[in-house]
Write a protein that holds these residues in place. Structure first.
Motif, PDB file in Angstrom:
ATOM      1  N   UNK A  52       7.484  14.181  -1.119  1.00  0.00           N
ATOM      2  CA  UNK A  52       7.937  15.577  -1.157  1.00  0.00           C
ATOM      3  C   UNK A  52       9.400  15.712  -0.752  1.00  0.00           C
ATOM      4  N   UNK A  53       9.927  14.750   0.010  1.00  0.00           N
ATOM      5  CA  UNK A  53      11.336  14.834   0.405  1.00  0.00           C
ATOM      6  C   UNK A  53      12.275  14.216  -0.620  1.00  0.00           C
ATOM      7  N   UNK A  54      11.752  13.378  -1.501  1.00  0.00           N
ATOM      8  CA  UNK A  54      12.613  12.756  -2.514  1.00  0.00           C
ATOM      9  C   UNK A  54      13.293  13.783  -3.413  1.00  0.00           C
ATOM     10  N   UNK A  55      12.577  14.810  -3.926  1.00  0.00           N
ATOM     11  CA  UNK A  55      13.282  15.824  -4.731  1.00  0.00           C
ATOM     12  C   UNK A  55      14.325  16.605  -3.941  1.00  0.00           C
ATOM     13  N   UNK A  56      14.106  16.779  -2.637  1.00  0.00           N
ATOM     14  CA  UNK A  56      15.092  17.488  -1.811  1.00  0.00           C
ATOM     15  C   UNK A  56      16.388  16.689  -1.747  1.00  0.00           C
ATOM     16  N   UNK A  98       0.824  -1.208   0.000  1.00  0.00           N
ATOM     17  CA  UNK A  98       0.000   0.000   0.000  1.00  0.00           C
ATOM     18  C   UNK A  98       0.857   1.256   0.000  1.00  0.00           C
ATOM     19  N   UNK A  99       1.932   1.240   0.790  1.00  0.00           N
ATOM     20  CA  UNK A  99       2.827   2.396   0.819  1.00  0.00           C
ATOM     21  C   UNK A  99       3.485   2.607  -0.541  1.00  0.00           C
ATOM     22  N   UNK A 100       3.923   1.519  -1.160  1.00  0.00           N
ATOM     23  CA  UNK A 100       4.558   1.630  -2.473  1.00  0.00           C
ATOM     24  C   UNK A 100       3.572   2.142  -3.520  1.00  0.00           C
ATOM     25  N   UNK A 101       2.334   1.648  -3.465  1.00  0.00           N
ATOM     26  CA  UNK A 101       1.332   2.115  -4.431  1.00  0.00           C
ATOM     27  C   UNK A 101       1.022   3.592  -4.222  1.00  0.00           C
ATOM     28  N   UNK A 102       1.010   4.028  -2.971  1.00  0.00           N
ATOM     29  CA  UNK A 102       0.765   5.443  -2.709  1.00  0.00           C
ATOM     30  C   UNK A 102       1.877   6.326  -3.237  1.00  0.00           C
ATOM     31  N   UNK A 103       3.127   5.898  -3.041  1.00  0.00           N
ATOM     32  CA  UNK A 103       4.262   6.687  -3.537  1.00  0.00           C
ATOM     33  C   UNK A 103       4.264   6.726  -5.059  1.00  0.00           C
ATOM     34  N   UNK A 104       3.970   5.584  -5.686  1.00  0.00           N
ATOM     35  CA  UNK A 104       3.919   5.545  -7.155  1.00  0.00           C
ATOM     36  C   UNK A 104       2.816   6.459  -7.676  1.00  0.00           C
ATOM     37  N   UNK A 105       1.685   6.459  -6.993  1.00  0.00           N
ATOM     38  CA  UNK A 105       0.591   7.345  -7.400  1.00  0.00           C
ATOM     39  C   UNK A 105       1.002   8.806  -7.298  1.00  0.00           C
ATOM     40  N   UNK A 106       1.685   9.149  -6.217  1.00  0.00           N
ATOM     41  CA  UNK A 106       2.107  10.538  -6.039  1.00  0.00           C
ATOM     42  C   UNK A 106       3.214  10.936  -7.011  1.00  0.00           C
ATOM     43  N   UNK A 141       3.190  10.434 -10.017  1.00  0.00           N
ATOM     44  CA  UNK A 141       2.542  10.856 -11.254  1.00  0.00           C
ATOM     45  C   UNK A 141       1.986  12.275 -11.170  1.00  0.00           C
ATOM     46  N   UNK A 142       2.050  12.883  -9.996  1.00  0.00           N
ATOM     47  CA  UNK A 142       1.513  14.234  -9.815  1.00  0.00           C
ATOM     48  C   UNK A 142       2.652  15.237  -9.708  1.00  0.00           C
ATOM     49  N   UNK A 143       2.394  16.427 -10.170  1.00  0.00           N
ATOM     50  CA  UNK A 143       3.373  17.513 -10.111  1.00  0.00           C
ATOM     51  C   UNK A 143       3.105  18.329  -8.846  1.00  0.00           C
ATOM     52  N   UNK A 144       3.905  18.093  -7.810  1.00  0.00           N
ATOM     53  CA  UNK A 144       3.697  18.772  -6.535  1.00  0.00           C
ATOM     54  C   UNK A 144       3.884  20.279  -6.674  1.00  0.00           C
ATOM     55  N   UNK A 168      -6.997   1.110  -2.798  1.00  0.00           N
ATOM     56  CA  UNK A 168      -7.933   2.110  -3.321  1.00  0.00           C
ATOM     57  C   UNK A 168      -8.258   3.145  -2.252  1.00  0.00           C
ATOM     58  N   UNK A 169      -8.472   2.678  -1.027  1.00  0.00           N
ATOM     59  CA  UNK A 169      -8.763   3.604   0.066  1.00  0.00           C
ATOM     60  C   UNK A 169      -7.595   4.540   0.313  1.00  0.00           C
ATOM     61  N   UNK A 170      -6.377   3.997   0.271  1.00  0.00           N
ATOM     62  CA  UNK A 170      -5.196   4.833   0.458  1.00  0.00           C
ATOM     63  C   UNK A 170      -5.110   5.897  -0.628  1.00  0.00           C
ATOM     64  N   UNK A 171      -5.435   5.517  -1.856  1.00  0.00           N
ATOM     65  CA  UNK A 171      -5.366   6.483  -2.949  1.00  0.00           C
ATOM     66  C   UNK A 171      -6.312   7.654  -2.715  1.00  0.00           C
ATOM     67  N   UNK A 172      -7.506   7.369  -2.218  1.00  0.00           N
ATOM     68  CA  UNK A 172      -8.447   8.453  -1.943  1.00  0.00           C
ATOM     69  C   UNK A 172      -7.977   9.305  -0.770  1.00  0.00           C
ATOM     70  N   UNK A 173      -7.341   8.682   0.221  1.00  0.00           N
ATOM     71  CA  UNK A 173      -6.785   9.467   1.329  1.00  0.00           C
ATOM     72  C   UNK A 173      -5.696  10.406   0.834  1.00  0.00           C
ATOM     73  N   UNK A 174      -4.875   9.922  -0.088  1.00  0.00           N
ATOM     74  CA  UNK A 174      -3.761  10.729  -0.577  1.00  0.00           C
ATOM     75  C   UNK A 174      -4.274  11.944  -1.329  1.00  0.00           C
ATOM     76  N   UNK A 175      -5.421  11.834  -1.974  1.00  0.00           N
ATOM     77  CA  UNK A 175      -5.991  12.996  -2.653  1.00  0.00           C
ATOM     78  C   UNK A 175      -6.207  14.128  -1.665  1.00  0.00           C
ATOM     79  N   UNK A 176      -6.676  13.786  -0.478  1.00  0.00           N
ATOM     80  CA  UNK A 176      -6.867  14.815   0.544  1.00  0.00           C
ATOM     81  C   UNK A 176      -5.533  15.314   1.071  1.00  0.00           C
TER      82      UNK A 176
END
Length: 397
Positions: free
Chosen positions: A335-339, A106-114, A116-119, A190-198
């Motif tokens: 967010x810390x990976x680019x740092x 679940x953690x890996x899927x959340x990081x992979x999902x994020x 794909x987004x431009x912070x 799936x639940x984690x993905x919706x949490x990450x949106x928030x």
């Protein structure tokens, strides 16, 4: 008769009677008894520090769970993987091992999902919005986040129950439990993905203050003891989320800010913390006042939390603090990976891999050390506090 009364009473006599008649507000107020006096002292003096102590301990419980996810779980995964490679039997994995693998996926899927987004794009889009629009969107996201947190805890409990059944099942039922474990894993992802949106829009919490509407929506309602305990636990989780939001802003400032920005960041972080602290104290003080809740009740809540820290099962599941650190962990890692990437020197690939390995090891050692300090501190505090409460109960009996 009224005319005679007015003739006999001169303004001077009336003024003298008012001056010597007692309290000037006696007609519109009543004298307080000892119970009312204690209620005022509870609201002003006793309740704030007990409430804040409970929220702070809850915050460190959440932080300990967050650090366990980033430190203890990887070590357990490595040992479980090594044991699985040696035995080459899936049956050798315990329920705890399967739960760790589920959380890791679940953690890996959340990081992979994020990923794909431009912070940065989201960050600047938020900064460019109007205050009213941000206020509306923040309220929607806050409600959505609360629902996801509640449902996410239920999903994880289901996943852990399925892992326990799969680990202890017979070979004939292994296929059924494996299918159920995979299904629960997909539902949790799936639940984690919706949490990450928030959580991905976490900067709203720093741009818009929704605290006074929070007071308005809580203090005038009737609460029972269990609801107040759930509310104060949620405030602890919210305090941790705000800390993760600040890490988000800090990372963006490190990457994009120009000029002297760190002092301004510290000032804003301090203001956010003080506002949150004051709002929580005011909210719980008046909730306790209107619902006639004694400050000792918050000490009982703290005792329940200390028992949870020592893995003592409560008689009522509502007395446990439920916190799922997967979504905040995904956001923080993203967010810390680019740092980290920005501070890796340019050079051959081998040299860059060495730097990545060194930074990863240093970070892991620091997080593990922090985990040990916080975890041992919480256990010592919990042991001391439970003994103190038991001693008080013996003296009162």
């Amino acid at each position: 008769m009224s005319d005679k009364f007015l003739l006999e009473r001169s303004p001077v006599k009336y003024l003298l009677e008012e001056m010597h008649g007692g309290n000037s507000l006696r007609m519109t107020t009543t004298l307080a008894n000892e119970k009312d006096r204690e209620r005022v002292y509870d609201t002003i003096f006793r309740m704030p520090w007990r409430c804040e102590l409970l929220i702070d301990v809850g915050f460190f419980v959440c932080l300990d769970s967050f650090l366990s996810l980033l430190t203890i779980m990887p070590i357990r995964l490595l040992t479980s993987s090594w044991r699985l490679l040696k035995t080459r039997q899936l049956k050798s994995l315990s329920a705890a091992d399967l739960s760790d693998f589920g959380c890791f996926l679940m953690l890996a899927s959340g990081i992979i999902l994020l990923q794909q987004t431009d912070i940065s794009l989201i960050y600047h889009m938020i900064r460019g919005q109007g205050t009213i629009k941000l206020y509306v969107v923040y309220n929607v996201l806050e409600i959505f986040d609360k629902l996801c947190q509640n449902f996410g805890g239920d999903v994880l409990q289901t996943l852990f129950n399925t892992a326990d059944g799969f680990a202890n099942c017979s070979p004939e039922n292994m296929r059924y439990w494996l299918w159920r474990f995979i299904s629960d894993e997909a539902l949790a992802a799936i639940t984690l993905s919706t949490c990450i949106v928030a959580h991905n829009n976490a900067l709203f919490a720093l741009l818009v203050s929704n605290n006074f509407s929070e007071i308005k929506s809580n203090v005038f309602k009737r609460f029972n003891k269990d609801n107040i305990q759930s509310l104060v636990y949620f405030d602890s989780v919210e305090r941790f989320h705000i800390a993760s939001f600040l890490i988000f802003v800090l990372a963006q400032n490190i990457l994009e800010a120009e000029g002297p920005w760190f002092e301004n960041f510290l000032y804003n972080a301090f203001v956010v913390y003080i506002c949150e602290l004051m709002i929580d104290i005011i909210k719980h003080c008046f909730i306790a006042k209107f619902n006639e809740v004694k400050p000792i009740v918050y000490s009982e809540f703290l005792e329940d939390l200390c028992k949870q820290t020592l893995n003592i099962q409560p008689d009522n599941p509502k007395k446990t603090l439920t916190f799922v650190p997967l979504a905040p962990a995904s956001v923080v890692i993203r967010v810390l990976s680019p740092v980290y990437a920005a501070h890796i020197p340019c050079g051959p690939m081998v040299w860059r891999v060495v730097w990545i390995f060194m930074l990863s090891v240093m970070t892991f050692v620091m997080l593990t050390s922090l985990k040990l300090i916080i975890g041992m501190g919480l256990r010592k505090h919990a042991t001391w506090y439970i003994k103190r409460c038991q001693g008080r109960k013996l003296h009162s009996d």
